[in-house]
Write an enzyme that holds these catalytic residues in place. Structure first.
Site, PDB file in Angstrom:
ATOM      1  N   ARG A   1       0.843  -1.187   0.000  1.00  0.00           N
ATOM      2  CA  ARG A   1       0.000   0.000   0.000  1.00  0.00           C
ATOM      3  C   ARG A   1       0.879   1.238   0.000  1.00  0.00           C
ATOM      4  NH1 ARG A   1      -4.407   0.943   4.690  1.00  0.00           N
ATOM      5  NH2 ARG A   1      -2.528   1.410   5.828  1.00  0.00           N
TER       6      ARG A   1
ATOM      7  N   THR B   1      -0.901   7.651  -0.893  1.00  0.00           N
ATOM      8  CA  THR B   1      -2.234   7.554  -1.496  1.00  0.00           C
ATOM      9  C   THR B   1      -3.083   6.480  -0.837  1.00  0.00           C
ATOM     10  OG1 THR B   1      -1.575   5.873  -3.090  1.00  0.00           O
ATOM     11  CG2 THR B   1      -1.241   8.178  -3.737  1.00  0.00           C
TER      12      THR B   1
ATOM     13  N   ASP C   1       0.566  -3.003  12.514  1.00  0.00           N
ATOM     14  CA  ASP C   1       0.878  -3.427  11.148  1.00  0.00           C
ATOM     15  C   ASP C   1       1.214  -4.920  11.169  1.00  0.00           C
ATOM     16  OD1 ASP C   1       2.368  -4.118   8.782  1.00  0.00           O
ATOM     17  OD2 ASP C   1       2.598  -1.976   8.386  1.00  0.00           O
TER      18      ASP C   1
ATOM     19  N   ASP D   1       4.602  -6.092   9.596  1.00  0.00           N
ATOM     20  CA  ASP D   1       5.772  -5.756  10.412  1.00  0.00           C
ATOM     21  C   ASP D   1       5.840  -6.621  11.666  1.00  0.00           C
ATOM     22  OD1 ASP D   1       6.753  -3.898   8.695  1.00  0.00           O
ATOM     23  OD2 ASP D   1       5.911  -2.159   9.742  1.00  0.00           O
TER      24      ASP D   1
HETATM   25  C1  PRP Z   1      -1.294  -4.174   4.659  1.00  0.00           C
HETATM   26  C2  PRP Z   1      -2.194  -5.380   4.858  1.00  0.00           C
HETATM   27  C3  PRP Z   1      -3.055  -5.369   3.627  1.00  0.00           C
HETATM   28  C4  PRP Z   1      -3.200  -3.897   3.361  1.00  0.00           C
HETATM   29  C5  PRP Z   1      -4.532  -3.462   3.894  1.00  0.00           C
HETATM   30  O1  PRP Z   1      -0.237  -4.513   3.806  1.00  0.00           O
HETATM   31  O2  PRP Z   1      -1.508  -6.584   5.032  1.00  0.00           O
HETATM   32  O3  PRP Z   1      -2.475  -6.018   2.518  1.00  0.00           O
HETATM   33  O4  PRP Z   1      -2.144  -3.216   4.059  1.00  0.00           O
HETATM   34  O5  PRP Z   1      -4.770  -2.161   3.560  1.00  0.00           O
HETATM   35  P1  PRP Z   1      -5.917  -1.702   2.566  1.00  0.00           P
HETATM   36  O6  PRP Z   1      -7.149  -2.482   2.912  1.00  0.00           O
HETATM   37  O7  PRP Z   1      -6.054  -0.248   2.895  1.00  0.00           O
HETATM   38  O8  PRP Z   1      -5.459  -1.935   1.173  1.00  0.00           O
HETATM   39  P2  PRP Z   1       1.011  -3.525   3.540  1.00  0.00           P
HETATM   40  O9  PRP Z   1       0.722  -2.577   2.449  1.00  0.00           O
HETATM   41  O10 PRP Z   1       1.436  -2.939   4.848  1.00  0.00           O
HETATM   42  O11 PRP Z   1       2.093  -4.533   2.979  1.00  0.00           O
HETATM   43  P3  PRP Z   1       2.878  -5.702   3.718  1.00  0.00           P
HETATM   44  O12 PRP Z   1       1.863  -6.790   4.025  1.00  0.00           O
HETATM   45  O13 PRP Z   1       3.860  -6.135   2.706  1.00  0.00           O
HETATM   46  O14 PRP Z   1       3.482  -5.152   4.977  1.00  0.00           O
END
Ligand code: PRP
Length: 210
Positions: free
Chosen positions: A105, A109, A201, A204
Site C-alpha cells: 500500500r 495515497t 501493522d 511488520d
Molecule cells: C497491509 C495489509 C493489507 C493492506 C490493507 O499490507 O496486510 O495487505 O495493508 O490495507 P488496505 O485495505 O487499505 O489496502 P502492507 O501494504 O502494509 O504490505 P505488507 O503486508 O507487505 O506489509
C-alpha cells in the site's frame, strides 16, 4: 451490519485475537496466533464445501463415506502479511494449492501497488481463499479479487483477522459476490489508514520489521 460479512465469534478465536492485539505480544507468539486463528476461520469459511459419496473399506466391512468434491482449494495470500495465515489453513486442507499476489500500500495515497501475481490454474469450480490479516481501506483486497477474477476465478472468499467498515463497504460495492470472513469488525481507520483499535501493522509484527 454487512450482507457479505461473517464475523466469526468462536470463543477461541476471540481469545486469541485479544492476545494478537496486545502490543506486548512478541513476534514468535504473534506468528503462532495468526496461524491458529486462520485455521479456525478456514474451518468456518469451508463449512459448506460440496461433498460426494465414496466407497471405503473399514477393517470390518465396506461402507459409503463422504469426501470433498471438486477441484482442490486454492489459498491466495496477499504478500506479505497474508503469508502468515497460510500454514494454519494448510493444516486443515493439506492438499490446497497456493497462489501469491504481491501488493503493497502506497503510504501517501493508500492505494495498492501491484508487484507479483501467480495463481494455480483456472478451474471454474475451484474455491479461492484470499488471505490477508487486515482489511483496511479495502484497496488491496478489491485489487486482489479483481486480479483473480481477471485470471478466471469465479468462487472467491476473503479471510482476514480484523476488518474496518470502510474496507467491507468497498469490497461489497466492487465485488458483492465475495464473502468476507473476519475475526472482528473494528471501529474505524485513522488518518494513516490503520485500523482502530486494530493490531498494528500485521506484516511488520509477523516479520519483525517494525
Ligand atoms: C497491509 C495489509 C493489507 C493492506 C490493507 O499490507 O496486510 O495487505 O495493508 O490495507 P488496505 O485495505 O487499505 O489496502 P502492507 O501494504 O502494509 O504490505 P505488507 O503486508 O507487505 O506489509
Amino acid at each position: 451490519m454487512f450482507s457479505n460479512l461473517t464475523v466469526v465469534t468462536h470463543p477461541l478465536i476471540q481469545h486469541k485475537l485479544t492476545k494478537l492485539r496486545d502490543k506486548n505480544t512478541a513476534t514468535r507468539d504473534f506468528k503462532a496466533l495468526v496461524n491458529e486463528i486462520a485455521m479456525l476461520m478456514a474451518y468456518e469459511a469451508t463449512k459448506d464445501l460440496p461433498l460426494e459419496p465414496v466407497e471405503v473399506e473399514t477393517p470390518l466391512e465396506r461402507t459409503t463415506g463422504m469426501q470433498v468434491a471438486g477441484k482442490k482449494l486454492a489459498l491466495v495470500p496477499i504478500l506479505r502479511a497474508g503469508l502468515g495465515m497460510v500454514d494454519g489453513v494448510i493444516q486443515l486442507v493439506p492438499n490446497a494449492r497456493v497462489g501469491h499476489i504481491g501488493l503493497y500500500r502506497d503510504e501517501k495515497t493508500l492505494e495498492p501497488v501491484h508487484y507479483y501475481f501467480k495463481i494455480p490454474g483456472e478451474e471454474p469450480d475451484r474455491l479461492y481463499l484470499v488471505l490477508d490479516p487486515m482489511l483496511a481501506t479495502g484497496g488491496s483486497a478489491v485489487h486482489a479479487v479483481s486480479a483473480l477474477k481477471g485470471a478466471g476465478a469465479q468462487k472467491i472468499r476473503f479471510l482476514c483477522l480484523v476488518a474496518a467498515p470502510e474496507g467491507v463497504r468497498r469490497m461489497l460495492e466492487a465485488h458483492p459476490d465475495v464473502m468476507i470472513f473476519a475475526a472482528a469488525l473494528d471501529r474505524e481507520l485513522n488518518a494513516q489508514g490503520f485500523i482502530l483499535p486494530g493490531l498494528g501493522d500485521a506484516g511488520d509484527r509477523l516479520f519483525g520489521t517494525r
